[in-house]
Enzyme design. Sequence first.
Site, PDB file in Angstrom:
ATOM      1  N   LYS A 172       0.861  -1.186   0.000  1.00 36.32           N
ATOM      2  CA  LYS A 172       0.000   0.000   0.000  1.00 36.32           C
ATOM      3  C   LYS A 172       0.899   1.239   0.000  1.00 36.32           C
ATOM      4  CE  LYS A 172      -1.727   2.981   2.339  1.00 36.32           C
ATOM      5  NZ  LYS A 172      -1.777   4.468   2.002  1.00 36.32           N
ATOM      6  N   CYS A 280      13.897  10.674   6.206  1.00 33.21           N
ATOM      7  CA  CYS A 280      13.754  10.362   7.625  1.00 33.21           C
ATOM      8  C   CYS A 280      15.069  10.488   8.380  1.00 33.21           C
ATOM      9  CB  CYS A 280      13.171   8.960   7.801  1.00 33.21           C
ATOM     10  SG  CYS A 280      14.066   7.681   6.891  1.00 33.21           S
ATOM     11  N   GLU A 377      10.293  16.981  14.364  1.00 31.74           N
ATOM     12  CA  GLU A 377      10.651  16.606  13.000  1.00 31.74           C
ATOM     13  C   GLU A 377       9.933  17.541  12.025  1.00 31.74           C
ATOM     14  OE1 GLU A 377      11.193  12.585  10.361  1.00 31.74           O
ATOM     15  OE2 GLU A 377       9.328  12.771  11.505  1.00 31.74           O
TER      16      GLU A 377
END
Length: 478
Positions: A172, A280, A377
């Site tokens: 997905k 990331c 973040e």
Amino acid sequence: MSDLFIGGAWSPAATGRSFPTLNPADGTVITTCAEAGPADVDRAVGAAREAADAWAAHPEHLRARLLWRVADLIEANAEELAELESRDSGQLLGVAREVSVPGTAEHFRYFAGWCTKIQGAVLPVAFPDTLHYTRREPVGVCALITPWNFPLMIAAWKLAPALACGNTVIIKPAEQTPLSTVRLVELMSEAGFPPGVVNLLTGGPGTGRALAAHPGVDKISFTGSTEVGRSLVSAAAGGLKRLTLELGGKAPSIIAADADLDAAVAGNLTGALFHSGQVCAAYARFYVDRERADEFTEKMAAGAAALRIGPGDDPASRLGPLVSEEHLRSVDAHVRGAVYEGADLVGGGRRVDRPGFFYEPAVFAGVTDDMAIAREEVFGPVIPVLAYDDPDELVARANALEYGLAASIWTRDLSTAHRLAARIRAGAIFINMIHVPDAATTWGGYKASGWGREMGPYAIDAYTEVKGVWTHLGPGSR
């Protein structure tokens, strides 16, 4: 219009619903994709479960040939895949050509080699006249949920080891960037995977939650934000599913007093701004010796300002767009918040006045550890510089956040580098270099940056169950 792939066939969503995917370089619609609902999730899980036993029993060397064939097809269609990746995610075309597509092929080839090397062991046990051995067996049906920043390569990080270990899969992709994954699944079908072994569902967060909660799914592998990771843990808890989570990060980069400053500036510019900071493991908070902090900040600001911002398909571009209007607003809110808290915006920090989702890299001086820009973040082109006076304080400051995905150290003293590397709680430490994953080694985080590891032999652990078999060898039975 892109359909779902379930049980070896392409079909629209049961509800007929679809969603658009946009080109972030100009905000226009590229195409629409089927939006999978609960009935589609049921069908995909059913197809994967029906295929599971036969695929687990499929001869290992034939599994390897299929994975190798996928790598060949990726290379044969490399330019198409690179252009799709660039157009859908905003990734620079050069990065797609040189990093994403070759990295995708390499992961399939690496794990093709593992297919014939997944083995158990004979272990001595305390019971007399007893043979004990272990088997590594597939976990079962795996739901693989990927992010929008490197959709093609991260799909390969999950698909290749899961299939090598004999699992069936449902992939997905993120709703913002599904197109390269759709094309990859087309190539996997062309390679000859049996129906139901590889299934594709496109859709939004609801599709991911439905997969996580479905009783027919045995394992979830997710790469994305810590917030979404926590929600998937909750959704999967009832079924006690196995989980691999690669989540958010706020990687510290430590620039020691003895560092080669020009090399550190060049490396940290790339480490911070690769794919416009939408990584990331991006270097996201910079601890610099106070005597060198001003020089480092000035050079970082000058280097960032010199980078040409433009569409991914423009060879002159060095920074592409952010993925969406929503994400651009989030990055800008972090920048405005840092100014409000008293950080000094040295350069950038503005939307570019052109169509699309372009943003000037923001470089901040005078940042302190309590500011949101140093703790949260951002996932964008933002460089907060924090000065330090005492090297002994660095480990505590680097480890102070909930994140622990990656860290970087810049120094000429390898004793300093390795002592810091041993004490910083992060899954990957990069010394005098940028963040680069490799199929042969580990990737994953500490603390709120995730559970488990991907790549290398660690991925075999993630996608297999270990079974112990006991046999009494003496007369009679016990």
